[in-house]
Design a protein around this motif. Sequence first.
Motif, PDB file in Angstrom:
ATOM      1  N   UNK A 208       0.859  -1.186   0.000  1.00  0.00           N
ATOM      2  CA  UNK A 208       0.000   0.000   0.000  1.00  0.00           C
ATOM      3  C   UNK A 208       0.894   1.235   0.000  1.00  0.00           C
ATOM      4  N   UNK A 209       0.527   2.196  -0.839  1.00  0.00           N
ATOM      5  CA  UNK A 209       1.335   3.412  -0.947  1.00  0.00           C
ATOM      6  C   UNK A 209       1.165   4.276   0.292  1.00  0.00           C
ATOM      7  N   UNK A 210       2.036   5.258   0.414  1.00  0.00           N
ATOM      8  CA  UNK A 210       1.987   6.203   1.526  1.00  0.00           C
ATOM      9  C   UNK A 210       0.603   6.849   1.628  1.00  0.00           C
ATOM     10  N   UNK A 211       0.007   7.118   0.469  1.00  0.00           N
ATOM     11  CA  UNK A 211      -1.304   7.774   0.453  1.00  0.00           C
ATOM     12  C   UNK A 211      -2.437   6.777   0.606  1.00  0.00           C
ATOM     13  N   UNK A 212      -2.101   5.536   0.923  1.00  0.00           N
ATOM     14  CA  UNK A 212      -3.091   4.498   1.202  1.00  0.00           C
ATOM     15  C   UNK A 212      -3.822   3.939  -0.007  1.00  0.00           C
ATOM     16  N   UNK A 213      -3.290   4.130  -1.181  1.00  0.00           N
ATOM     17  CA  UNK A 213      -3.913   3.418  -2.298  1.00  0.00           C
ATOM     18  C   UNK A 213      -3.049   2.196  -2.604  1.00  0.00           C
ATOM     19  N   UNK A 214      -3.636   1.155  -3.154  1.00  0.00           N
ATOM     20  CA  UNK A 214      -2.873  -0.088  -3.320  1.00  0.00           C
ATOM     21  C   UNK A 214      -1.847   0.022  -4.455  1.00  0.00           C
ATOM     22  N   UNK A 215      -0.630  -0.424  -4.180  1.00  0.00           N
ATOM     23  CA  UNK A 215       0.394  -0.475  -5.221  1.00  0.00           C
ATOM     24  C   UNK A 215       0.421  -1.877  -5.836  1.00  0.00           C
ATOM     25  N   UNK A 216       0.105  -2.812  -4.999  1.00  0.00           N
ATOM     26  CA  UNK A 216       0.173  -4.193  -5.446  1.00  0.00           C
ATOM     27  C   UNK A 216      -0.726  -4.971  -4.512  1.00  0.00           C
ATOM     28  N   UNK A 217      -1.553  -5.847  -5.065  1.00  0.00           N
ATOM     29  CA  UNK A 217      -2.357  -6.682  -4.184  1.00  0.00           C
ATOM     30  C   UNK A 217      -2.646  -7.991  -4.904  1.00  0.00           C
ATOM     31  N   UNK A 218      -2.329  -9.055  -4.233  1.00  0.00           N
ATOM     32  CA  UNK A 218      -2.598 -10.357  -4.862  1.00  0.00           C
ATOM     33  C   UNK A 218      -3.066 -11.320  -3.789  1.00  0.00           C
ATOM     34  N   UNK A 219      -4.070 -12.103  -4.137  1.00  0.00           N
ATOM     35  CA  UNK A 219      -4.582 -13.094  -3.201  1.00  0.00           C
ATOM     36  C   UNK A 219      -4.645 -14.428  -3.934  1.00  0.00           C
ATOM     37  N   UNK A 220      -4.807 -15.488  -3.163  1.00  0.00           N
ATOM     38  CA  UNK A 220      -4.862 -16.792  -3.837  1.00  0.00           C
ATOM     39  C   UNK A 220      -6.137 -16.845  -4.668  1.00  0.00           C
ATOM     40  N   UNK A 221      -6.039 -17.371  -5.863  1.00  0.00           N
ATOM     41  CA  UNK A 221      -7.135 -17.248  -6.819  1.00  0.00           C
ATOM     42  C   UNK A 221      -8.380 -18.039  -6.423  1.00  0.00           C
ATOM     43  N   UNK A 222      -8.219 -18.986  -5.510  1.00  0.00           N
ATOM     44  CA  UNK A 222      -9.382 -19.834  -5.212  1.00  0.00           C
ATOM     45  C   UNK A 222     -10.433 -19.088  -4.401  1.00  0.00           C
ATOM     46  N   UNK A 223     -10.010 -18.038  -3.745  1.00  0.00           N
ATOM     47  CA  UNK A 223     -10.954 -17.342  -2.859  1.00  0.00           C
ATOM     48  C   UNK A 223     -11.479 -16.071  -3.507  1.00  0.00           C
ATOM     49  N   UNK A 224     -12.462 -15.535  -2.865  1.00  0.00           N
ATOM     50  CA  UNK A 224     -13.069 -14.299  -3.353  1.00  0.00           C
ATOM     51  C   UNK A 224     -12.070 -13.145  -3.191  1.00  0.00           C
ATOM     52  N   UNK A 225     -11.666 -12.616  -4.327  1.00  0.00           N
ATOM     53  CA  UNK A 225     -10.630 -11.581  -4.316  1.00  0.00           C
ATOM     54  C   UNK A 225     -11.093 -10.319  -3.567  1.00  0.00           C
ATOM     55  N   UNK A 226     -12.350  -9.998  -3.787  1.00  0.00           N
ATOM     56  CA  UNK A 226     -12.900  -8.776  -3.208  1.00  0.00           C
ATOM     57  C   UNK A 226     -12.801  -8.777  -1.682  1.00  0.00           C
ATOM     58  N   UNK A 227     -13.035  -9.985  -1.138  1.00  0.00           N
ATOM     59  CA  UNK A 227     -13.005 -10.125   0.328  1.00  0.00           C
ATOM     60  C   UNK A 227     -11.645  -9.690   0.872  1.00  0.00           C
ATOM     61  N   UNK A 228     -10.582 -10.135   0.168  1.00  0.00           N
ATOM     62  CA  UNK A 228      -9.241  -9.790   0.636  1.00  0.00           C
ATOM     63  C   UNK A 228      -8.959  -8.304   0.459  1.00  0.00           C
ATOM     64  N   UNK A 229      -9.473  -7.768  -0.613  1.00  0.00           N
ATOM     65  CA  UNK A 229      -9.288  -6.328  -0.818  1.00  0.00           C
ATOM     66  C   UNK A 229      -9.884  -5.556   0.355  1.00  0.00           C
ATOM     67  N   UNK A 230     -11.082  -5.939   0.726  1.00  0.00           N
ATOM     68  CA  UNK A 230     -11.727  -5.278   1.861  1.00  0.00           C
ATOM     69  C   UNK A 230     -10.917  -5.493   3.128  1.00  0.00           C
ATOM     70  N   UNK A 231     -10.418  -6.729   3.278  1.00  0.00           N
ATOM     71  CA  UNK A 231      -9.703  -7.055   4.503  1.00  0.00           C
ATOM     72  C   UNK A 231      -8.442  -6.195   4.625  1.00  0.00           C
ATOM     73  N   UNK A 232      -7.740  -6.084   3.516  1.00  0.00           N
ATOM     74  CA  UNK A 232      -6.507  -5.282   3.515  1.00  0.00           C
ATOM     75  C   UNK A 232      -6.855  -3.821   3.763  1.00  0.00           C
ATOM     76  N   UNK A 233      -7.910  -3.376   3.116  1.00  0.00           N
ATOM     77  CA  UNK A 233      -8.288  -1.967   3.252  1.00  0.00           C
ATOM     78  C   UNK A 233      -8.660  -1.637   4.690  1.00  0.00           C
TER      79      UNK A 233
END
Lengths: 140, 1102
Positions: free
Chosen positions: A8-33
């Motif tokens: 995550x960048x200094x300004x809090x936007x994602x620079x890179x985000x990857x999750x295991x493909x078997x799971x719901x990607x959105x869920x991890x995005x929310x979790x990280x956020x």
Amino acid sequence: MAVCVAVIAKENYPLYIRSIPTENELKFHYMVHTSLDVVDEKISAMGKALVDQRELYLGLLYPTEDYKVYGYVTNSKVKFVMVVDSSNTALRDNEIRSMFRKLHNSYTDVMCNPFYNPGDRIQSSRAFDSMVTSMMIQVC
Amino acid sequence: MSPTQWDFPVELCCRPMAFVTLTGLDVVYNAVHRAVWDAFCANRRADRVPISFKVLPGDHEYPKCRPKRTSYEWYIPKGILKTGWMNKHLNLVPALVVVFYELDWDEPQWKEKQSECATRVEIVRQSLQGRNTKVAVVLIQKKTPLPPGEDVTASERAAALCNACELSGKSLFVLPHTDHLVGYIIRLENAFYEHAQTYYYTEIRRVKSHKEFLNKTTHQLLFVRHQFKIAFFSELKQDTQNALNNICRLCFQHNTPLDAIAQFRKHIDLCKKKIGSAELSFEHAAWMSKQFQAFGDLFDEAIKLGLTAIQTQNPGFYYQQAAYYAQERKQLAKTLCNHEASVTYPNPDPLETQTGVLDFYGQRSWRQGILSFDLSDPEKEKVGILAIQLKERSVVHSEIIITLLSNAVAQFKKYKCPRMKSHLMVQMGEEYYYAKDYTKALKLLDYVMCDYRSEGWWTLLTSILTTALKCSYLMAQLKDYITYSLELLGRASTLKDDQKSRIEKNLINVLMNESPDPEPDCDVLAVKTAQKLWSDRVSLAGSGVFTIGVQDFVPFVQCKAKFHAPSFHVDVPVRFDIYLKADCPHPIRFSKLCVSFNNQEYNQFCVIEEATKASEVLENLTQGKMCLVPGKTRKFLFKFVAKTEDVGKKIEITSVDLVLGHETGRCVVLNWQGGGGDAASSQEALQASRSFKRRPKLPDSELHWDSIVIQASTMIISRVPNISVHLRHDPPALTNEMYCLVVTVESHEKTRIRDVKLTAGLKPGQDANLTQKTHVSLHGTELCDESYPALLTDIPVGDLHPGEQLEKMLYVRCGTVGSRMFLVYVSYLINTTIEDKEIVCKCHKDETVTIETVFPFDVAVKFVSTKFEHLERVYADIPFLLMTDLLSASPWALTIVSSELQLAPSMTPVDQLESQVDKVVLQTGESASECFCLRCPSVGNVEGGVATGHYIISWKRTSAMGNVPVISTAVTLPHVIVENIPLHVNADLPSFGRVRESLPVRYHLRNKTSLVQDVEISVEPSDAFMFSGLKQIRLRILPGTEQEMLYNFYPLMAGYQQLPSLNVNLLRFPHFTNQLLRRFIPTSIFVKPQGRLVDDTSIAAA
């Protein structure tokens, strides 16, 4: 090991985000956020006095029922967030710490690339990609 | 089963207390007993021991105790815990029965009373029937007891009573009915409490001992039952450490939240895996949800009581988790309970039991008393499951979920988790969407959208937008639908191209006043309603113009406005470009592009419209160019002529409007505030500016979007002047002179210039003191005074033809030294033509010059004696000389017109005060001196000396013309100290002597005091002279009179010779020294050699 790795960048936007493909990607995005709440709080709690010698590893940010979220923040306020399956008890704090250090090193390499513009999303770094993959594969 | 089936029984929700019954109290008729009872019950404060009291008659029947089993072998449990069990132990089976009996130690009929008491105890014992409940006796006495050990009868009788009642001494109490009732009662209570604890302890021991008999295979349920019982008894005993196994309330009570959480975690982890029957897994989810919610409630309650929670550990997490399980329950219920409508509720209701209450906790009502997990009756089981599933269908899951989520939101808000809050609000929004409450869903989603947008989480934003788009579609909300489409098509959207194409097509349909296709994955029924709504909208033709401000989101058209220059001269047209770029997958047409300015008069010149012909102002634009091709930057050039009133002002683009669709039908106006840019563009611009990346080459006409920098404002500045302004002067300026500055203005314009005006003088904005000491005038012939200004403004000079030039003289008078900045500003009007329009331009040119001001000369003044010796002070009535020295400091020649000495009244001139330097010309570094002989009459002793007067010099530059006024500079002369002397001596002698010729010298001695002076005078001989006269004398001089001394000196040698020195000694003034005397009388004289007579003797001798 990890089920999701994010930078995550200094300004809090994602620079890179990857999750295991078997799971719901959105869920991890929310979790990280949402974990950034805790990161922000921890950074502000650390204060400015000890910026130089402070610990970069933030430890466990918050546990959910199924996952554990760990955080790490560089001196330039770039955050690394890693989501680990709660059932994976083999992972100790030390392992997580070394994984973050590895991630940080790899990120530093990306930054050193003269063609990479700091603040851009990390898209075309094969070395970084494969490093993240290696951190995620070890579980399965 | 009621929807509240997962609520906990009341017994679990209250704080368990030890149960004690009181017998033998007649609270209705006996006032003493009433008082005792009140003391037990009334005002039970928190600091008193937790006991619940109950008054029962002595022969009350307590619940029967089942016969003790010696073996559990044959005993098969029917469930984990009977529903009545907890109530039984809380409210029915006492830990202690207290028998109250009125008996004093000195009772006369002691024997009878003692046996009656024993009988009562026996009755109670019988009614308890083998339970381990303790019994205690309290004697209510009227007399205050003596201190223990003193009353022998009392101790004897007490022992006897204990014996009769088969009680231990510890169970016998005495309650004297005196003033201190409450105090005694509290003491009693504590004793009761101890007894109750012993009782619960033995109960625990008893339950634990059962455990040993248990057989692991068949008695699994009993294990759990016994564990629970132990915990419960422990709790009754207030032994919280043991009770931890059960519920975490006690932990919170004891302020150990971490233990509570850990305990809860253990509990949950244990329960998580025990899902049970697959068909009814939703029940498990529901139960989990309830568990979490209950824990969250407990946590929250504890916080209200003063516990502090932290960001990462607050009730919100538990509510959130409860909501997750509720969602899971919904999911499971959805898949498991989707029975056909024809499936009817089974009859008779398998969930009904005879009593309406379940015998055991957590058991299926149709399996009451079934002893093992083997399903004995599959048919009955099936019906039961179906019944539960059908019940589940009627549960409004969304409501439960939303309640839980909103609880969680409230908690996270409290604990500074804005992102978590946003996330939960998204979930709430989605839940509302599922619950078909689209208005609320949109409201929530719209609220959080900007958070995700501002932080640049595009994936999440896209997901939220997609849901929002569905909502707006289903409600046929035109404006929202368009807004969300615009953003989903934009560069922030992470949708795939096919999705984007679909949305673009829909958007175009909507703009053409047609219905859009339904969004995917929408409820079929809802889509039908929506389609009806849309067709209603369509029939309502011309439903208007939607203006959408884009600065708060990321639309699919980007815009940047850029003025060609940061400033434009008023005589050239202002030019700027509007750059547009579309990010949608297909080309899109727009119908109008217009730009608004802070001066709205220019708006009319900056419009491109499809319908009208491109005006001449617009270059390279034809009809076909109103189309935006995805990924390509389009440039539109605009130009307009600025108004002359706007010279010196800023022209700003206030907004750019792009119209999609037609104003006659539906159309969308994208409105950019300022010179373009949306929610994401500032960050993009920052990144682009940091980038060192080389951009690939593009064909000439195309541009890289990132390389375009917005320039939304420009200054209008006046036309470039075409005149020259020259200044001629001779620096530096001299103080107070009329310094001449010659201004030459020459026109180089092609046409006549009008209204030429000159503003000249001290440049504003310098030291305020300079303004007071600088004066400007156009007339050099007279000196200007204070009334003249420091800056002359707008002096009309007239018109100038091309090539013509004019000259203007300015005179500046500077009163102080130092440097000053002078401004000369020439303005004029000229007619010019631009773009076939004639305008009058005002041009101006300014010159500044820094001028140093210096003193023209330095004046030095000194006082000397008549012998030209330097004087520190002057002596009253004795003439002295004032010498002035004028040193020119000016680089230019100065003419001293005249000088004048204005004496102060205390000074008198000895001779005529005539100027000696009239008309003297001084070059740089030259000086002119004057000498005046003055005398100062005797004044008293004046502190600081006596004023001398002023020295006034009138001067001008030698180069100045005759009509230039003469400047007078006054110099204040220094004060001088005047001293009185008692005796003044002056000598009368020729200016020179000659060898061997008599030289008469007359000394005048004057007594300047009012006293008679005794004077000793002597003359010392000298080698060079012989003399005659009084060599030594002593005499008296009367006040104010003079004594003459005559000597005849006879020089012996030629040359500059020392005279025989005169020594005067005043007897009254020992300080009067010869040193002082020598100031006044000459000490030497020039002696010429003996002159040759002009006769022939000397020649003959030769």
